[in-house]
Design a protein around this motif. Structure first.
Motif, PDB file in Angstrom:
ATOM      1  N   VAL A  73      -8.658  -2.621   3.011  1.00 37.32           N
ATOM      2  CA  VAL A  73      -7.763  -1.682   3.702  1.00 37.32           C
ATOM      3  C   VAL A  73      -6.536  -2.402   4.249  1.00 37.32           C
ATOM      4  O   VAL A  73      -5.651  -1.771   4.818  1.00 37.32           O
ATOM      5  N   ASP A 148      -7.448   3.177   5.655  1.00 39.94           N
ATOM      6  CA  ASP A 148      -6.539   3.425   4.540  1.00 39.94           C
ATOM      7  C   ASP A 148      -5.990   4.842   4.675  1.00 39.94           C
ATOM      8  O   ASP A 148      -6.732   5.819   4.596  1.00 39.94           O
ATOM      9  N   LYS A 151      -6.893   7.664   2.186  1.00 41.29           N
ATOM     10  CA  LYS A 151      -8.268   8.146   2.024  1.00 41.29           C
ATOM     11  C   LYS A 151      -8.698   9.117   3.118  1.00 41.29           C
ATOM     12  O   LYS A 151      -9.892   9.341   3.343  1.00 41.29           O
ATOM     13  N   ASN A 246      -3.144   2.152   7.749  1.00 41.31           N
ATOM     14  CA  ASN A 246      -2.295   1.290   6.912  1.00 41.31           C
ATOM     15  C   ASN A 246      -1.922   2.018   5.608  1.00 41.31           C
ATOM     16  O   ASN A 246      -2.501   3.046   5.270  1.00 41.31           O
ATOM     17  N   LYS A 247      -0.935   1.468   4.921  1.00 47.95           N
ATOM     18  CA  LYS A 247      -0.464   1.983   3.625  1.00 47.95           C
ATOM     19  C   LYS A 247       0.228   3.340   3.752  1.00 47.95           C
ATOM     20  O   LYS A 247       0.086   4.215   2.893  1.00 47.95           O
TER      21      LYS A 247
END
Length: 346
Positions: A73, A148, A151, A246-247
């Motif tokens: 992640v 993440d 997700k 994150n991301k």
């Protein structure tokens, strides 16, 4: 039937039992049994090897932060960006196999950041190295749960369930219940508020499940049976948690905005180095630290060497406080961030 099977059976029975007034005593007993079996499961095995597992990390610095999350992640990348420590990073799972410590230098404080191996579902039941990961997490001052953003909420709910099952309570306070076992006299039950979740009968049933027949119990707030069980067990850890998504560079702006507005949440992108400064500010607030400087008589304050204290610390810890202009204060004076302290001998 082993402990894992017993836990599974109780969880299934709780799930299929409809929650209402008629079943509250039955559910309370099931939850008490579940807490007992989980405690047994997490006890160290007597036949376990005495050799270390690579997780005994000495606590250092002014605070400890545990970095928890599923594999891949972005924990290792985050550690590398925030500290001078290099943690192996890759696009596949399970790159971190041991606990890797790093140090964040922020506002004069040294904050120990532990990149723990990726937790997988079932870690609380001993899968992978989850038990060692959780043991280290319990010693932290703050948990950063790295998620993440692509997700959704699946990872968060699974991790919260895992940590809850091993006695880690995130962003919760200790229940205001007075509980003291006695040698005799039966169970004395009282409350200073109206109880809507626990009754005297349910409290007695739960205590009997733990073979406690003599005790004083005083509810100072309207607590649930689960919270009362936590008080009986007594080994729960209550700590603040920051949910870090994150991301965010891989999701829509609408989704970024939705995640950013959730309580105790911060959105970042390690890949594009987005919003990392704000995350550090939030971490400082959650750690509740304050930075104090020292001053010798007749000299200027030393702004190169700060004393890091917990927020709310008083002059009694350090001496006489001055800020902007000299002033004499009592020992109970609460220190503020960037106060200047001068120790005076009488």
């Amino acid at each position: 039937m082993g402990i894992l099977e017993k836990i599974s059976e109780i969880e299934k029975e709780i799930a299929r039992t409809q929650k209402n007034k008629a079943t509250e005593y039955h559910l309370g007993l099931l939850k008490a049994k579940l807490a007992k079996y989980r405690a047994q499961l997490l006890e160290p095995s007597k036949s376990a090897s005495s050799k270390g597992e690579g997780f005994d990390v000495m606590k250092s610095g002014d605070a400890r932060v545990a970095l928890i999350g599923f594999p891949s992640v972005g924990k290792s990348t985050f550690l590398s960006l925030m500290t001078s420590t290099a943690s192996e990073a890759a696009s596949y799972e399970f790159t971190t196999l041991t606990c890797i410590p790093g140090v964040i230098e922020y506002k004069g404080a040294n904050i120990q950041l532990l990149d723990l191996p990726g937790i997988i579902e079932g870690a609380a039941q001993g899968k992978g190295r989850g038990r060692q990961v959780i043991a280290v997490a319990r010693t932290a001052d703050v948990v950063i749960m790295m998620l993440d953003a692509t997700k959704g909420e699946v990872q968060r709910s699974l991790l919260e369930k895992e940590l809850e099952s091993v006695g880690i309570r995130l962003n919760k306070h200790k229940p205001n219940i007075y509980f003291k076992p006695k040698k005799g006299g039966g169970i004395s039950f009282n409350s200073t508020v109206t109880l809507t979740q626990c009754s005297e009968k349910l409290v007695q049933l739960i205590l009997h499940e733990y073979k406690i027949f003599n005790a004083e119990v005083l509810f100072r707030e309207d607590c649930s049976p689960d919270e009362f069980i936590d008080v009986i067990v007594g080994n729960r850890v209550y700590m603040p948690c920051l949910y870090v998504y994150n991301k965010i560079d891989q999701i829509s702006m609408e989704e970024v905005d939705r995640l950013a507005r959730k309580p105790n949440s911060v959105v970042i992108s390690c890949g594009m180095k987005l919003n990392l400064d704000y995350l550090l500010e939030m971490l400082w607030e959650y750690l509740a630290l304050t930075c104090i400087y020292t001053k010798k008589r007749g000299q200027r304050p030393d702004f190169t060497d700060a004393i890091i204290l917990r927020r709310g610390a008083s002059v009694e810890h350090v001496g006489t406080s001055t800020k902007y202009s000299p002033q004499r204060v009592g020992l109970t004076h609460t220190m503020e961030h960037e106060d200047v302290i001068q120790i005076v001998k009488k």
